[in-house]
Design a protein around this motif. Sequence first.
Motif, PDB file in Angstrom:
ATOM      1  N   LYS A 283      81.977  51.692  62.422  1.00 50.12           N
ATOM      2  CA  LYS A 283      81.816  51.583  60.999  1.00 50.12           C
ATOM      3  C   LYS A 283      80.368  51.721  60.648  1.00 50.12           C
ATOM      4  O   LYS A 283      79.898  51.142  59.540  1.00 50.12           O
ATOM      5  CB  LYS A 283      82.629  50.518  60.442  1.00 50.12           C
TER       6      LYS A 283
ATOM      7  N   ASP B 109      85.365  56.722  58.071  1.00 47.97           N
ATOM      8  CA  ASP B 109      85.846  55.727  58.752  1.00 47.97           C
ATOM      9  C   ASP B 109      86.113  54.546  57.917  1.00 47.97           C
ATOM     10  O   ASP B 109      86.995  53.656  58.069  1.00 47.97           O
ATOM     11  CB  ASP B 109      84.788  55.134  59.731  1.00 47.97           C
ATOM     12  N   SER B 110      85.416  54.173  56.902  1.00 54.63           N
ATOM     13  CA  SER B 110      85.442  53.119  55.820  1.00 54.63           C
ATOM     14  C   SER B 110      86.890  53.408  55.184  1.00 54.63           C
ATOM     15  O   SER B 110      87.594  52.568  54.775  1.00 54.63           O
ATOM     16  CB  SER B 110      84.334  53.137  54.865  1.00 54.63           C
TER      17      SER B 110
ATOM     18  N   VAL C 273      90.115  52.464  57.381  1.00 53.57           N
ATOM     19  CA  VAL C 273      89.942  50.897  57.249  1.00 53.57           C
ATOM     20  C   VAL C 273      90.704  50.528  56.146  1.00 53.57           C
ATOM     21  O   VAL C 273      91.513  49.615  56.110  1.00 53.57           O
ATOM     22  CB  VAL C 273      88.883  50.173  57.578  1.00 53.57           C
ATOM     23  N   GLN C 274      90.376  50.719  54.901  1.00 47.74           N
ATOM     24  CA  GLN C 274      90.773  50.532  53.819  1.00 47.74           C
ATOM     25  C   GLN C 274      92.263  50.865  53.485  1.00 47.74           C
ATOM     26  O   GLN C 274      93.118  50.208  53.011  1.00 47.74           O
ATOM     27  CB  GLN C 274      89.989  50.711  52.562  1.00 47.74           C
TER      28      GLN C 274
ATOM     29  N   ARG D 269      94.285  51.505  55.777  1.00 46.88           N
ATOM     30  CA  ARG D 269      95.182  50.867  56.623  1.00 46.88           C
ATOM     31  C   ARG D 269      95.483  49.551  56.246  1.00 46.88           C
ATOM     32  O   ARG D 269      96.827  49.220  56.447  1.00 46.88           O
ATOM     33  CB  ARG D 269      94.272  50.742  58.127  1.00 46.88           C
ATOM     34  N   ASP D 270      94.750  48.674  55.660  1.00 51.48           N
ATOM     35  CA  ASP D 270      95.084  47.584  54.884  1.00 51.48           C
ATOM     36  C   ASP D 270      95.993  47.797  53.809  1.00 51.48           C
ATOM     37  O   ASP D 270      96.885  46.846  53.499  1.00 51.48           O
ATOM     38  CB  ASP D 270      93.724  46.933  54.453  1.00 51.48           C
TER      39      ASP D 270
ATOM     40  N   THR E 278      92.718  59.549  59.119  1.00 49.97           N
ATOM     41  CA  THR E 278      92.477  58.464  58.119  1.00 49.97           C
ATOM     42  C   THR E 278      93.921  57.882  57.341  1.00 49.97           C
ATOM     43  O   THR E 278      93.771  56.759  56.935  1.00 49.97           O
ATOM     44  CB  THR E 278      91.469  58.572  57.022  1.00 49.97           C
TER      45      THR E 278
ATOM     46  N   PRO F 132      97.057  56.141  57.078  1.00 46.86           N
ATOM     47  CA  PRO F 132      97.688  55.300  57.951  1.00 46.86           C
ATOM     48  C   PRO F 132      99.199  55.326  58.285  1.00 46.86           C
ATOM     49  O   PRO F 132      99.758  56.102  57.649  1.00 46.86           O
ATOM     50  CB  PRO F 132      97.405  54.084  57.410  1.00 46.86           C
TER      51      PRO F 132
END
Length: 383
Positions: free
Chosen positions: A8, A66-67, A70-71, A73-74, A114, A116
């Motif tokens: 990241k 990528d960012s 991550v968000q 996925r959360d 990307t 999730p």
Amino acid sequence: MKLIHFMKRRTGRVNRFVLIVGGIGAAASCGRIGTAKLGPAEVVETIFLIGDAGEPDPRLPAIALDSLAVQARDVGSRGTILFLGDNVYPAGTSGTAASNYPDALRRLDAQVKTVPSGGTGIFLPGNHDWADNGQGGLFGAATAADGLYIIRHQSTIIPQRPKNPGATVMLLPSNGCPGPVVVDRQRVRLILIDSQWWLHNYIVTDSVSTDPVTGCSTHNVAQITQAIRDSLRTTKPGQQVIIASHHPLITGGPHGGYCGAFALFRRWANTSQDLFGRSYTMFRDSVNKALATRPPLIYAAGHDHSLQVIQGRTSSYMLVSGAGSLDKGECAARLRQSLYVGQATSGFMRLDFVRGDSALLRVYRYDDHVQGEVYARWLKDRR
């Protein structure tokens, strides 16, 4: 009108994020402006907005994607990613015989991954996905005249691409249809439009489109705008509305004729991809009239490669989130209605709908100067 229900880091020094606000008057009219910490239990659902992400350079980290991954996925199953068009540069997913077909799939896959497990990714068609920039003649490369068939091919292959377990990905509106397609979430109604259908200079309707069983539900401007009105009118109590297309209704970027070396030319040249072109003007006027009957909370689009938050006239907010590919970042002028402008950058927007009637907009920017959240605003629907 089609209705769908769904119940990241980059090398080098990382700067702290900067908060940019739209002025004292704007702050007073909308409540709190600034960063906010929300607990997972407070958020009912999350919508991510990223556009023009179809040119990730394989030699560089795709920091915005990528960012976003991550968000997303959360957030998990409470999240929806709207990819706001131009999913594959320069000319969509041309035939399998084309020399650039493997690279077209790479560009799509970078975005699909990307989404999730349990999440939803919705791709909207853009002008490049209709092969609008296709030149042809290169080992089967697409031309703009093939646009209707190229976008149908992308509609077919997106759900077939490798994805995370339990993820759902699709292109809407599909099959070269103009829409609107309605996707109802718990707190949000998404109304999705294929704006390139309005602007394409070649065939947009054929026997497949007009088939009474499997064809499109709308076929002309009157039917489309009436379907938009109906979609706005039939929302549930407490349901917010986001209308999304690839092309914005207002922008301070090059397509709006406000910056760039050819700004004045683009205001007068009658090009289909610029706001003042004849076809684009018809699209803007028609959609604005439909929105005016019941203004939605947000109209979201890409097309210009920048990040813009604009106070709207026929929607409470106009969002331009077309900064999905770092190397394509462009200039953007600050308009009288602008609340935030991020230019020559990459990034995306995030909307968290919390319990009650509130929604928090956050803008994330990634470039050599700023990496992370740069703007946040609580949104209030005018209705």
